[in-house]
Design an enzyme around this catalytic site. Sequence first.
Site, PDB file in Angstrom:
ATOM      1  N   LYS A  35     -36.838   4.213   5.567  1.00  0.00           N
ATOM      2  CA  LYS A  35     -36.674   4.218   4.103  1.00  0.00           C
ATOM      3  C   LYS A  35     -37.099   5.570   3.541  1.00  0.00           C
ATOM      4  O   LYS A  35     -38.095   6.160   4.000  1.00  0.00           O
ATOM      5  CB  LYS A  35     -37.533   3.103   3.510  1.00  0.00           C
ATOM      6  N   SER A  58     -36.569  -3.146  -3.093  1.00  0.00           N
ATOM      7  CA  SER A  58     -36.134  -1.783  -3.177  1.00  0.00           C
ATOM      8  C   SER A  58     -35.672  -1.185  -1.844  1.00  0.00           C
ATOM      9  O   SER A  58     -35.146  -0.078  -1.810  1.00  0.00           O
ATOM     10  CB  SER A  58     -37.255  -0.909  -3.743  1.00  0.00           C
ATOM     11  N   SER A  88     -40.093  -6.090  -1.711  1.00  0.00           N
ATOM     12  CA  SER A  88     -39.033  -5.133  -1.415  1.00  0.00           C
ATOM     13  C   SER A  88     -38.533  -5.073   0.010  1.00  0.00           C
ATOM     14  O   SER A  88     -37.554  -4.374   0.267  1.00  0.00           O
ATOM     15  CB  SER A  88     -39.471  -3.732  -1.838  1.00  0.00           C
TER      16      SER A  88
END
Lengths: 489, 489
Positions: B77, B152, B176
């Site tokens: 990420k 997210s 997330s």
Amino acid sequence: MSEICYEDWEPVIGLEIHVQLKTCSKLFSPSANCFGGEPNTYINEIDTGQPGSLPLLNKEAVDKAILLGLGVKATIALFSTFDRKSYFYPDNPRNFQITQFFRPLLKGGVVTCDIGGETRHFKINRAHLEDDTGMLKHFSSFSGVDYNRAGTPLIEIVSEPMMHSPKEAVAYATSLRTLLQYLNVADANMEEGGMRMDVNISVRKKAETELRPKIEVKNMNSFYNMSLAIEAEIRRQIECYCLRPDLPHAEAISAGTYKFDVTTGKTILMRRKEKEQDYRYVHEPDLVPIVLTPEYIDSLKEKLPELPHERYLRYIKELKIAPDSAAILITEKFTSDFFEEALVFAKNPTALCNWIIVEFAGRLKEKGLSLKESKITPRSLGILISLIETQQITGKIAKLIADEMLLYPEKESDAIFKENPNYHPISDEALLNRFVEETLEKFPESIRDFQAGKTKALAFLVGQVMQKTQGKASPEIVNTLFLKRLKKN
Amino acid sequence: MHTLLAHELHAHFLSGKLSAEEITTYFLRRIEAHNPQVHAFLSLFPEKAIEKARKLDQKRKNKEPLGKAAAIPIAVKDNIHIKGELTTCASKFLSNYRAPFNATVSSLLEKEDAIFLGKTNMDEFAMGGSGIHSAFGAAKNPWNLSCIPGGSSSGSAACISAGLAPLALGSDTGGSIRQPAALTGICGFKPSYGRVSRYGLVAFASSLDQIGPMARSVKDVALAFEIIGAPCSKDSTSLQIPPFSCLKHFDSFSLKGKKIGVPWSFLEKLGGETRANFENALSLLQNLGVEIFDIDLSILKYSIAVYYILATAEASTNLARFDGIRYGMRSPRAKTLEEIYEYSREDFFGLEVKTRIMLGSFVLSGSTETNQYNKAQKVRSLIIQKMKEAFQKCDIIALPSAASTAFEFSDQSDPLLEYLQDLYTIAANMGGLPAISVPSGWGSDGKPFGLQLMGPQLHDTDVLLFAHAFEKASGFGFPLPPLFQGDIA
């Protein structure tokens, strides 16, 4: 405007002092804790607030804070935490400072000072750890930030507002500084910004017990300027009240932050004081609380050195040094430690003390050197005193040797003494007797005066021989010879 | 090869069936073919990946020891640092920012011979539950390209779901990892707070953030957790617990007699297909011998409010460092210091980020005793307390991972709707508890559901064991979405 009677008013002063701790590395990063150096060389990702970096607490800094707590007899919190204090400024790498707002490490405590022979105790409200900011440097068309200083461990010491004169404020700050040096917690080098004072001042009529509004004079790094600033601000506030006696106090003096302008000798408003909530204090989630045990604190207590006030008392009680002299002697740890070492050789504490704080101090000041910078050794100075004490040299000769010691610090005093035959007082009795006889021949009336009971005559005669030998004769021996001779008659 | 799971690829590499270069090249080509559709990746480093793969092939040839993740391609990420590569956090502010250091998790995986392919898309600074708030365009749900993948960790979820890489890292602050895992039909695990180092993770809400693995199977997730769930000396909140290997217990573990708690009153409003899917999953567990208990977690109805106060407060301080002074973007129209701050943050932060920073600053304003943050902290303590009580009655708590399947991009009209996405996942972050989302089937619209299993603090192993047992029994296998089932040419 009617005459202002300044004597009707008294100032109420509190000091917030920021001290840079003497640790190897910074408070929250392993970067070196060093003054000077090329800009932005003592930094890493934590000091420049890079995203993804995390603070790491420096144990040595906590230990230093505990030592201070022990030195001032504060209450050391067994559980204390860190908080974020938010404000935007380029020298602030994360735009929040990590400090201890909610639960500081130290509460209470006392700083003991001696003002004009009287022992005074000034209370501390609290003290806590926080990190220092970087430094802004301004150039012609831009400004830059040097983060070398960012993250330096600070301890902020907040006093109770209980000083009532610039003298008391300076005494408090000086004593605190001395204590910090003795504890090896900080060097508190004023020129390097190792100790900075924020002064909170208000004034009130002498009979009043309530406190009136105060202002803050920020970032003083010299005791002398602090004293001037306080004087100036006291006058300003009194004048404000006297000029507008109709105004409520909070309007006559509105809270704000001032700085001291050395050239005009006045305090100047910088900004209105930001209230507590503007900093949006919040717990620092990246750090765990500091948890201490009484056993751990005791282990540090064992390592406490002799504290300045203890040493002061020992000097006046055991070594019989005059209080004023003792107070000067203990102020700088280096000087005091120097004295202790030299005493082994000197044996006469009062004489040694005077030579350090008067004779050598004067010479060093002329050269612009500190005792440390002069590189003179304690042994060398101690031996000089012992030479005087054992009457191997006169005071006059000692001064000449002292001058040489400053010029050639690598030479010890006894070496200088040995090298120069001029420094050896003439002790040859046969030779001295000749001078005695010659002088008596020249001044027969002195003999009559002495016999008539005028003891000054003896001093005169000795003086004559001293003159004749350019001060090199041993005054004691000359004295003895004259007495022998005069008594014969 | 895209249907193979991470641990299977690793095994094939060790046995010589596949070379690391073959594996790496394959997935890079697959990314090239499909990333434009799902926009999972923001940056790729193919040369570096191939180079590492070649090195591994050489190592295997020389019979040198190989790491636990050898030859497994991994997507990371874009808020986790890989030294030298861009870390944009899907924000314009950091569009030019290269990581000056490696995150601890990156170093750990590197050491175990994982191969990094690239950085994945996300909601800007991890603020969001949809993926929409990326400054570089949203990632898409591989099961339905007109739907959100969740957030997210949107890119990591899309990447795994479409078979573009077998293993990915995400971060979870309020759900997330788990929510996008559920919406994209994969496995996502949030470890206990403190089990995985946050050093090198760009902080959003420091007391809630955790990095966690995402993959198509629980075994892969457990494999990654074994590597990254290690103590870290650079993160003060890292727990000093050695990594634990639970993989070896997977086959012997039985759910018979285990207790699962379900907070039925809290799930009152859950309806439609989501409820049916959840109840179905529970039946499956019951068939395996699990006992289901009702637990009282009605307090969780305050989760959203508490979360959005605490998380935004911490975020407002964490994001203060983005000021255009030291790194990242600086607004070209800024002429003064004030303008640098104002315009840089104005121009380069997205709307969601600005909203949360403002909210966070607001809740920290006012007196520290009575501000919103203070109140929310108290409720957080209550939530934690209630969950501890619940765990006295059961081993694991089960909840749906999300309130519904993925909504369409065109649907997002009410921002609060997106906040409600976190409703079932926030509790785990509040308490620092381990929680996982495992695929639990599909809706009639063909979009995936996820079952969430949450354990007491530090019971990461239990959570993984339960999840694996469910996964095995569910019989879903590890299907790829229809659009991505085919092999590349």
